[in-house]
Design an enzyme around this catalytic site. Sequence first.
Site, mmCIF file in Angstrom:
data_model
loop_
_atom_site.group_PDB
_atom_site.id
_atom_site.type_symbol
_atom_site.label_atom_id
_atom_site.label_comp_id
_atom_site.label_asym_id
_atom_site.label_seq_id
_atom_site.Cartn_x
_atom_site.Cartn_y
_atom_site.Cartn_z
ATOM 1 N N ASP A 1 59.421 -39.990 49.274
ATOM 2 C CA ASP A 1 60.321 -38.926 48.823
ATOM 3 C C ASP A 1 59.577 -37.816 48.077
ATOM 4 O O ASP A 1 60.184 -36.985 47.428
ATOM 5 C CB ASP A 1 61.410 -39.500 47.912
ATOM 6 N N SER B 1 58.756 -46.418 37.652
ATOM 7 C CA SER B 1 59.520 -46.772 38.857
ATOM 8 C C SER B 1 58.628 -47.171 40.028
ATOM 9 O O SER B 1 59.047 -47.960 40.882
ATOM 10 C CB SER B 1 60.409 -45.598 39.277
ATOM 11 N N HIS C 1 57.503 -41.278 45.124
ATOM 12 C CA HIS C 1 57.324 -42.723 45.202
ATOM 13 C C HIS C 1 56.590 -43.115 46.480
ATOM 14 O O HIS C 1 56.656 -42.410 47.481
ATOM 15 C CB HIS C 1 58.674 -43.432 45.130
#
Length: 241
Positions: A188, A16, A191
């Site tokens: 967060d 991600s 990330h």
Amino acid sequence: MNNKLTWPKIFLFGDSITQLSFSQDGQWGALLADYLQRKCDVINRGFSGYNARWCKFVLPQILGSDDAASVAAVTIFLGANDSNDGDLNPSQHVPLKDYREDLTEMVQYLQSIGIQRERIILITPPPCDEDAWGEECKKKDKPMSKSNTLTELYAKNCAKVAIDCGTQCVDLYKAMIKSEEWKEMLCDGLHLSQTGSHLLFTLLQPVIDKLTSDVVFKFPLWDKVDYMNPKVSLCSANTSS
């Protein structure tokens, strides 16, 4: 005669943090694409939630021997999911030994299709802010299965694979953790924030510069075009500025 120009390609491959690399926060891929305007195509091949065990099966489906000649660089950016606790998150966790072997297998595959090891860049996973990521997990009603201790171990092993395989390495973990404000480099807890993205771009830039030093700027700047006879400027063999 086929006069079509092709642009060298930079493939960003990973989880991600790569998938989000063109987003507002995790913008390191977009920064790279902006930096390489009219020189290289930057292609995002990130897969949220994926680990090295899964990605080794994906890689041959997105990069083959017919792509090798056009590849200026490939980044492999994995480990953030692999380093989850195996008991709390067995679906994403990959044992450390397997993680090393999977990364090695991917590097070997890229070499087997004709991509030089110098053009392969392993990026270590970033540190994990356990408090911030724990809050995110609570919101999603998921167990908190990350620890910075485990992440550091995977980051060190990623760097070791790069040494053993002779590839490039961008040690993002090491660069972030030495800063007192490293937690601000995450949006967060896991990330990259804009600050973290800029740091990664800064670390990648000299490596990419070296790998693209012979890549010409495509087509002349507008004020270099012969406006009385543009065909001469735009259809000649020399398309650099």
